[in-house]
Design an enzyme around this catalytic site. Structure first.
Site, PDB file in Angstrom:
ATOM      1  CG  ASP A 161      -3.400  11.402  -6.306  1.00  0.00           C
ATOM      2  OD1 ASP A 161      -2.212  11.230  -6.635  1.00  0.00           O
ATOM      3  OD2 ASP A 161      -4.070  10.557  -5.687  1.00  0.00           O
ATOM      4  CG  ASP A 177      -1.963   5.166  -8.606  1.00  0.00           C
ATOM      5  OD1 ASP A 177      -2.363   4.098  -9.075  1.00  0.00           O
ATOM      6  OD2 ASP A 177      -0.985   5.797  -9.062  1.00  0.00           O
ATOM      7  CG  ASP A 194      -5.496   8.589  -2.784  1.00  0.00           C
ATOM      8  OD1 ASP A 194      -4.728   9.212  -3.559  1.00  0.00           O
ATOM      9  OD2 ASP A 194      -5.346   7.385  -2.514  1.00  0.00           O
TER      10      ASP A 194
HETATM   11  O1  LIG Z   1       0.373  10.258  -6.416  1.00  0.00           O
HETATM   12  P1  LIG Z   1      -0.384   9.062  -6.898  1.00  0.00           P
HETATM   13  O2  LIG Z   1      -0.851   9.171  -8.326  1.00  0.00           O
HETATM   14  O3  LIG Z   1      -1.514   8.706  -5.962  1.00  0.00           O
HETATM   15  O4  LIG Z   1       0.675   7.871  -6.841  1.00  0.00           O
HETATM   16  C1  LIG Z   1       1.101   7.339  -5.589  1.00  0.00           C
HETATM   17  C2  LIG Z   1       1.564   5.916  -5.795  1.00  0.00           C
HETATM   18  O5  LIG Z   1       0.466   5.260  -6.450  1.00  0.00           O
HETATM   19  C3  LIG Z   1       0.668   3.919  -6.889  1.00  0.00           C
HETATM   20  O6  LIG Z   1       0.619   3.079  -5.750  1.00  0.00           O
HETATM   21  C4  LIG Z   1      -0.648   3.049  -5.142  1.00  0.00           C
HETATM   22  O7  LIG Z   1      -1.622   2.527  -6.059  1.00  0.00           O
HETATM   23  C5  LIG Z   1      -1.398   1.151  -6.486  1.00  0.00           C
HETATM   24  C6  LIG Z   1      -2.425   0.797  -7.538  1.00  0.00           C
HETATM   25  O8  LIG Z   1      -3.728   0.983  -7.067  1.00  0.00           O
HETATM   26  C7  LIG Z   1      -1.447   0.238  -5.250  1.00  0.00           C
HETATM   27  O9  LIG Z   1      -1.195  -1.103  -5.627  1.00  0.00           O
HETATM   28  C8  LIG Z   1      -0.401   0.720  -4.223  1.00  0.00           C
HETATM   29  O10 LIG Z   1      -0.506  -0.054  -3.036  1.00  0.00           O
HETATM   30  C9  LIG Z   1      -0.604   2.191  -3.882  1.00  0.00           C
HETATM   31  O11 LIG Z   1       0.429   2.668  -3.047  1.00  0.00           O
HETATM   32  C10 LIG Z   1       1.936   3.772  -7.669  1.00  0.00           C
HETATM   33  O12 LIG Z   1       2.170   2.421  -7.958  1.00  0.00           O
HETATM   34  C11 LIG Z   1       3.123   4.402  -6.950  1.00  0.00           C
HETATM   35  O13 LIG Z   1       4.243   4.354  -7.797  1.00  0.00           O
HETATM   36  C12 LIG Z   1       2.789   5.872  -6.670  1.00  0.00           C
HETATM   37  O14 LIG Z   1       3.880   6.501  -6.043  1.00  0.00           O
END
Ligand SMILES: O=P(O)(O)OC[C@H]1O[C@H](O[C@H]2O[C@H](CO)[C@@H](O)[C@H](O)[C@H]2O)[C@H](O)[C@@H](O)[C@@H]1O
Length: 359
Positions: free
Chosen positions: A93, A95, A297
């Site tokens: 993954d 983020d 995560d």
């Molecule tokens: O599947 P992932 O790669 O984990 O993506 C899931 C979402 O991640 C991002 O949002 C998350 O991370 C951001 C940066 O650290 C944070 O600001 C936010 O609160 C988190 O939810 C991304 O911006 C989303 O578009 C993804 O869907």
């Protein structure tokens, strides 16, 4: 596989039942569900500080949790024992796994050190990034051409050409010229939703403009409504606006991420399906000779953990500094532990290769 599933200490014989009781992280929320707000709070726990160097200082609740989800670093020998003689396929993954969670989604950069570790891992093991972000965005962060990418929660898949088995053997597959600078094979099972997603994105931007800190992100086949920077007293407004917009779109559903509402097409596709699809497409579907490991995560990663667990073909490693229910088998605290784990995996792989050469 098989034996490791017995090392978990579930209160229920069936972990699925246990998850249902805890509030399954896998379920897409029905549009008019009550309790959105509660779900927003549940999916946004406050991190506790975990002192890795001194287990005595662990929060007792976290310590108890790691009995159920052992640290993948501490259980490393057990993990590689499962992989002995098998090809390991890595699913990562983005983020919260390869980059730390930050307030601004655009600033979620991956460190150069992490990039090198992932590059190194990919030179030894087939490696894919599975993200909620669009493929383009996640590629802009990762910048490694040798990987497979599945963006939009697995609805936008692309992989390098020329490897055995191509990702466009299925319907909705096509050739595409991408900014990676070479031809890529792509698979987009939700392509018909593109116009609706764009429409909903525009509406959500419009509707949330007045909410201080709210941010709407277009992830091509999904839309993310972020509330990380919204005052908690305004979270109901975010839920309300999103609900109001989605009322007119019965073919879109909602799932919860880390301080984000994820708007997605209702199709039967998720990160778990993407993992199965990729394994199949790149010729790694044989459970006897391949061990897939998925590190993530987020709640949306649970779909992938579940697939690997139920098929008894591999396992998930949940990245979390707070105790939470998961279909994963092991845990890591944060991206820096993910990096350590990947480094150890590569070292083990190199040692295994040199042992094979000596024989
Ligand atoms: O599947 P992932 O790669 O984990 O993506 C899931 C979402 O991640 C991002 O949002 C998350 O991370 C951001 C940066 O650290 C944070 O600001 C936010 O609160 C988190 O939810 C991304 O911006 C989303 O578009 C993804 O869907």
């Amino acid at each position: 596989m098989g034996s490791y599933t017995n090392c978990r200490n579930y209160a229920h014989d069936d972990p699925v039942e246990e998850l249902k009781e805890m509030g399954s992280p896998l379920k897409l929320m029905p549009l008019h569900a009550t309790g959105w707000l509660n779900d927003m709070k549940v999916s946004s726990p406050t991190a506790i500080s975990v002192n890795i160097g001194n287990p005595g200082a662990f929060d007792p609740i976290y310590r108890a949790w790691t009995k159920k989800y052992p640290s993948a670093l501490l259980a490393f020998n057990q993990i590689v024992a499962y992989g002995k003689g098998k090809k390991i396929a890595l699913f990562l993954d983005y983020d919260g796994t390869l980059s730390p969670i930050v307030d601004e989604p655009d600033n979620a950069l991956m460190s150069d050190q992490m990039r090198e570790v992932v590059r190194n891992a990919a030179s030894h093991l087939p490696t894919a990034i599975i993200s909620g972000r669009s493929c383009d965005k996640v590629f802009d962060f990762v910048k490694l051409t040798e990987l497979y990418y599945a963006g939009s929660h697995g609805m936008d898949i692309m992989g390098p050409v020329g490897k055995s088995g191509c990702v466009n053997n299925h319907s909705n597959g096509s050739n595409s010229s991408h900014k990676q600078g070479k031809d890529l094979k792509i698979f987009q099972p939700a392509s018909e939703f593109l116009p609706i997603i764009n429409e909903v994105f525009r509406l959500l931007v419009e509707r949330t403009t007045g909410i201080n800190g709210a941010l709407v992100e277009n992830n091509k086949f999904c839309v993310s409504v972020h509330y990380r920077n919204v005052d908690e007293k305004d979270w109901p407004l975010v839920a309300q606006c999103t609900n109001d917009v989605l009322k007119a779109y019965p073919h879109l559903h909602l799932s919860h991420g880390r301080k984000v509402l994820e708007v997605r097409p209702v199709i039967d596709w998720n990160k778990g399906k993407a993992v199965e699809f990729l394994l199949d497409s790149i010729g790694l579907a044989d459970c006897e000779s391949v061990l897939p490991i998925y590190i993530g995560d987020d709640r949306t990663d649970e779909d992938a953990f579940k697939v690997l667990r139920e098929d008894k073909r591999g396992f998930g490693i949940v990245v979390s500094s707070v105790p939470k229910e998961s279909y994963a088998l092991y845990s890591l605290v944060d991206p820096s532990e993910v990096m350590d784990f990947l480094k150890r995996l590569v070292k083990w792989k190199e040692e295994e290769a040199s042992r094979a050469t000596i024989k």
